[in-house]
Design a protein around this motif. Structure first.
Motif, PDB file in Angstrom:
ATOM      1  N   ARG A  24       0.837  -1.210   0.000  1.00 50.01           N
ATOM      2  CA  ARG A  24       0.000   0.000   0.000  1.00 50.01           C
ATOM      3  C   ARG A  24       0.864   1.249   0.000  1.00 50.01           C
ATOM      4  NH1 ARG A  24      -1.341   3.951   2.791  1.00 50.01           N
ATOM      5  NH2 ARG A  24       0.035   3.287   4.487  1.00 50.01           N
ATOM      6  N   ARG A  25       1.893   1.253   0.820  1.00 51.88           N
ATOM      7  CA  ARG A  25       2.795   2.403   0.880  1.00 51.88           C
ATOM      8  C   ARG A  25       3.531   2.571  -0.444  1.00 51.88           C
ATOM      9  NH1 ARG A  25       8.134   3.658   2.455  1.00 51.88           N
ATOM     10  NH2 ARG A  25       8.312   5.586   3.673  1.00 51.88           N
ATOM     11  N   GLY A  26       3.990   1.458  -1.011  1.00 46.88           N
ATOM     12  CA  GLY A  26       4.691   1.522  -2.280  1.00 46.88           C
ATOM     13  C   GLY A  26       3.809   2.058  -3.389  1.00 46.88           C
ATOM     14  N   ALA A  27       2.541   1.635  -3.419  1.00 44.67           N
ATOM     15  CA  ALA A  27       1.624   2.101  -4.456  1.00 44.67           C
ATOM     16  C   ALA A  27       1.364   3.600  -4.339  1.00 44.67           C
ATOM     17  CB  ALA A  27       0.304   1.336  -4.357  1.00 44.67           C
ATOM     18  N   GLN A  28       1.334   4.107  -3.123  1.00 39.16           N
ATOM     19  CA  GLN A  28       1.128   5.544  -2.911  1.00 39.16           C
ATOM     20  C   GLN A  28       2.251   6.348  -3.554  1.00 39.16           C
ATOM     21  OE1 GLN A  28       0.988   6.626   1.247  1.00 39.16           O
ATOM     22  NE2 GLN A  28       1.383   8.785   0.812  1.00 39.16           N
ATOM     23  N   TYR A  29       3.489   5.918  -3.330  1.00 38.29           N
ATOM     24  CA  TYR A  29       4.615   6.649  -3.902  1.00 38.29           C
ATOM     25  C   TYR A  29       4.784   6.368  -5.393  1.00 38.29           C
ATOM     26  CZ  TYR A  29       5.949   8.285   0.687  1.00 38.29           C
ATOM     27  OH  TYR A  29       5.940   8.922   1.906  1.00 38.29           O
ATOM     28  N   LEU A  30       4.350   5.188  -5.842  1.00 38.79           N
ATOM     29  CA  LEU A  30       4.362   4.912  -7.275  1.00 38.79           C
ATOM     30  C   LEU A  30       3.432   5.875  -8.006  1.00 38.79           C
ATOM     31  CD1 LEU A  30       5.152   3.159  -9.710  1.00 38.79           C
ATOM     32  CD2 LEU A  30       3.232   1.641  -9.117  1.00 38.79           C
ATOM     33  N   THR A  31       2.276   6.157  -7.425  1.00 39.50           N
ATOM     34  CA  THR A  31       1.347   7.111  -8.029  1.00 39.50           C
ATOM     35  C   THR A  31       1.975   8.492  -8.124  1.00 39.50           C
ATOM     36  OG1 THR A  31      -0.555   5.870  -7.190  1.00 39.50           O
ATOM     37  CG2 THR A  31      -0.933   8.164  -7.813  1.00 39.50           C
ATOM     38  N   GLN A  32       2.662   8.901  -7.062  1.00 40.66           N
ATOM     39  CA  GLN A  32       3.345  10.195  -7.110  1.00 40.66           C
ATOM     40  C   GLN A  32       4.427  10.201  -8.187  1.00 40.66           C
ATOM     41  OE1 GLN A  32       2.962  10.984  -2.247  1.00 40.66           O
ATOM     42  NE2 GLN A  32       4.875  11.385  -3.307  1.00 40.66           N
ATOM     43  N   ALA A  33       5.135   9.079  -8.323  1.00 41.51           N
ATOM     44  CA  ALA A  33       6.180   8.986  -9.337  1.00 41.51           C
ATOM     45  C   ALA A  33       5.594   9.078 -10.739  1.00 41.51           C
ATOM     46  CB  ALA A  33       6.954   7.676  -9.173  1.00 41.51           C
ATOM     47  N   ILE A  34       4.415   8.509 -10.939  1.00 40.39           N
ATOM     48  CA  ILE A  34       3.767   8.586 -12.246  1.00 40.39           C
ATOM     49  C   ILE A  34       3.437  10.033 -12.596  1.00 40.39           C
ATOM     50  CG2 ILE A  34       1.625   8.033 -13.473  1.00 40.39           C
ATOM     51  CD1 ILE A  34       1.724   5.313 -12.039  1.00 40.39           C
ATOM     52  N   HIS A  35       2.916  10.762 -11.639  1.00 46.28           N
ATOM     53  CA  HIS A  35       2.601  12.174 -11.903  1.00 46.28           C
ATOM     54  C   HIS A  35       3.867  12.967 -12.207  1.00 46.28           C
ATOM     55  CE1 HIS A  35      -1.254  11.515  -9.337  1.00 46.28           C
ATOM     56  NE2 HIS A  35      -1.429  11.156 -10.597  1.00 46.28           N
ATOM     57  N   GLY A  36       4.940  12.655 -11.497  1.00 37.54           N
ATOM     58  CA  GLY A  36       6.204  13.316 -11.788  1.00 37.54           C
ATOM     59  C   GLY A  36       6.725  12.952 -13.168  1.00 37.54           C
ATOM     60  N   THR A  37       6.540  11.694 -13.569  1.00 37.28           N
ATOM     61  CA  THR A  37       6.990  11.252 -14.889  1.00 37.28           C
ATOM     62  C   THR A  37       6.181  11.915 -15.993  1.00 37.28           C
ATOM     63  OG1 THR A  37       7.646   9.123 -13.938  1.00 37.28           O
ATOM     64  CG2 THR A  37       7.422   9.227 -16.330  1.00 37.28           C
ATOM     65  N   GLN A  38       4.902  12.128 -15.769  1.00 32.08           N
ATOM     66  CA  GLN A  38       4.088  12.815 -16.761  1.00 32.08           C
ATOM     67  C   GLN A  38       4.621  14.221 -17.028  1.00 32.08           C
ATOM     68  OE1 GLN A  38       0.286  12.385 -14.794  1.00 32.08           O
ATOM     69  NE2 GLN A  38      -0.293  10.618 -16.040  1.00 32.08           N
ATOM     70  N   GLU A  39       5.004  14.925 -15.965  1.00 29.29           N
ATOM     71  CA  GLU A  39       5.590  16.253 -16.139  1.00 29.29           C
ATOM     72  C   GLU A  39       6.960  16.149 -16.800  1.00 29.29           C
ATOM     73  OE1 GLU A  39       6.223  20.393 -15.941  1.00 29.29           O
ATOM     74  OE2 GLU A  39       4.439  19.123 -15.945  1.00 29.29           O
ATOM     75  N   LEU A  40       7.719  15.126 -16.443  1.00 25.39           N
ATOM     76  CA  LEU A  40       9.036  14.911 -17.036  1.00 25.39           C
ATOM     77  C   LEU A  40       8.913  14.773 -18.556  1.00 25.39           C
ATOM     78  CD1 LEU A  40      11.711  12.404 -15.710  1.00 25.39           C
ATOM     79  CD2 LEU A  40      11.212  12.567 -18.135  1.00 25.39           C
ATOM     80  N   LEU A  41       7.994  13.932 -19.015  1.00 24.96           N
ATOM     81  CA  LEU A  41       7.846  13.715 -20.455  1.00 24.96           C
ATOM     82  C   LEU A  41       7.294  14.954 -21.159  1.00 24.96           C
ATOM     83  CD1 LEU A  41       6.619  10.020 -20.790  1.00 24.96           C
ATOM     84  CD2 LEU A  41       8.915  10.942 -20.496  1.00 24.96           C
ATOM     85  N   ARG A  42       6.437  15.673 -20.482  1.00 23.86           N
ATOM     86  CA  ARG A  42       5.903  16.901 -21.092  1.00 23.86           C
ATOM     87  C   ARG A  42       7.029  17.896 -21.349  1.00 23.86           C
ATOM     88  NH1 ARG A  42       3.484  21.933 -19.794  1.00 23.86           N
ATOM     89  NH2 ARG A  42       4.069  21.783 -17.595  1.00 23.86           N
ATOM     90  N   ARG A  43       7.898  18.049 -20.368  1.00 16.39           N
ATOM     91  CA  ARG A  43       9.010  18.991 -20.521  1.00 16.39           C
ATOM     92  C   ARG A  43      10.077  18.458 -21.481  1.00 16.39           C
ATOM     93  NH1 ARG A  43       8.439  24.299 -19.444  1.00 16.39           N
ATOM     94  NH2 ARG A  43       7.321  24.614 -17.495  1.00 16.39           N
ATOM     95  N   ALA A  44      10.238  17.138 -21.506  1.00 19.11           N
ATOM     96  CA  ALA A  44      11.205  16.557 -22.443  1.00 19.11           C
ATOM     97  C   ALA A  44      10.776  16.819 -23.877  1.00 19.11           C
ATOM     98  CB  ALA A  44      11.335  15.058 -22.195  1.00 19.11           C
TER      99      ALA A  44
END
Length: 368
Positions: free
Chosen positions: A247-267
């Protein structure tokens, strides 16, 4: 490893339907068993001649919401009570008929809304009012049997969930696989596009990653169902610690996905604007994907090799090298997002926020 995940995600059309069936098939079994038990208890034990309310309440409780059945059961009973009180009270004054049914339903729903903002209470209040209005001309004094049947149905549903729980860890693992597959594939695609100076390829990866929301929804449902299983079922209590890690891992995985979305947008913006693209920057993005692939394996095997953590640190190190070499405005955001995503993923592995941030800062300052 990323290409294997990519091959899986390209079949996501069928895969999504299959995983939905896998996640919710247990509900079908639980609902069927709960309906049978509720009908048997109400008919054979309590002697209700046509106990239609008991199995309907059982099915409604099972299907209402994974992981929220205690709350939904209470809402169901409140809705039933509201429908009965309004139905019985009004029908005794205005009688039965088409317009009387409309009035009873409307007022029952309004009463339900005063008890809750909506959802199960309102649905049950309106549905109960309809049944009361329809059945009252042929059957009288339904209030108490209806309430008893609803209680029997709700209890049957809770009993079935406790006795026939799904494997909570397996549910979460199955729901997480497509999330990892999409994330890994699009990171790899974006890295290739960045290396080739192909802005359209990076943009396609960005757009594809924004389509991950349905898979995240399934993952959240799976976590709710797993949490319910380890809380309610004695035969799953021994998995509580392992589930909490998931459960804890999934919470931070979701945050990582949102960060990756911004990463790809800026890339995509960096490539399209012709900003400097040091070789180490796409390497950093690709390394994040490799780290995710190892993280998934470690999570499913429930055995840490530290390989995923080392890859995350390596990704940050590469991003630091790219930053030192020189990047543009959007490129600097990509660097920052690599750091943010790595921090979230390191935290998902069990490190606390402060420790993960310190590791990322140290890695960012290294030069090789």
């Amino acid at each position: 490893m990323a290409w294997v995940a990519g091959g899986i995600s390209r079949r996501i059309g069928w895969g999504r339907r299959r995983r939905t069936l896998e996640l919710y098939s247990i509900l079908a079994v639980q609902a069927g068993v709960a309906a049978m038990l509720a009908w048997t208890a109400a008919h054979e034990v309590l002697g209700h001649e046509a106990p239609i309310f008991a199995p309907s309440a059982a099915v409604g409780t099972i299907a209402a919401a994974i992981g929220r059945r205690t709350r939904r059961t209470i809402e169901l009973l409140l809705g039933v009570l509201a429908g009965i009180v309004v139905g019985e009270a009004l029908i005794s004054f205005i009688g039965t008929g088409p317009w009387q049914t409309g009035v009873v339903v409307a007022l029952a729903i309004l009463v339900g809304l005063t008890l809750s903002r909506g959802g199960q209470i309102v649905t049950q209040a309106g549905g109960t009012a309809v049944l009361i209005a329809a059945i009252t001309p042929t059957q009288r004094n339904l209030a108490v049997p209806r309430i008893v049947d609803a209680v029997v149905g709700g209890l049957a549903a809770v009993l079935v969930v406790a006795a026939l729980p799904a494997n909570p860890l397996r549910i979460v693992q199955r729901a997480a696989r497509p999330v990892f597959a999409i994330l890994i594939e699009q990171l790899d695609e974006a890295a290739e596009g960045m290396s080739a100076g192909d802005a359209d390829r990076v943009s396609r990866a960005r757009d594809a990653l924004h389509g991950i929301e349905p898979q995240l929804g399934l993952l959240n449902d799976a976590i709710s169902g797993a949490q319910e299983a380890v809380a309610v079922s004695p035969i799953r209590w021994h998995q509580r610690a392992a589930f909490e890690h998931y459960r804890r891992g999934a919470q931070y995985l979701t945050q990582a996905i949102h960060g990756t979305q911004e990463l790809l947008r800026r890339a995509a913006t960096a490539v399209r604007d012709g900003e400097p693209m040091p070789r180490e920057l796409p390497v950093a993005v690709h390394t994040v994907g490799d780290g995710l692939a190892h993280l998934q394996i470690e999570a499913e095997w429930r055995h840490s090799t530290n390989r995923s953590a080392r890859l995350m640190r390596k990704a940050v190190e590469r991003a630091g090298q790219a930053y030192a070499e020189g990047v543009g405005f959007s490129g600097s955001v990509v660097v920052a997002q690599v750091r943010t995503v790595a921090t979230d993923l390191l935290t998902s592995l069990g490190q606390d926020d402060r420790e993960a941030s310190a590791v990322v800062r140290e890695s960012f300052g290294q030069r090789t």
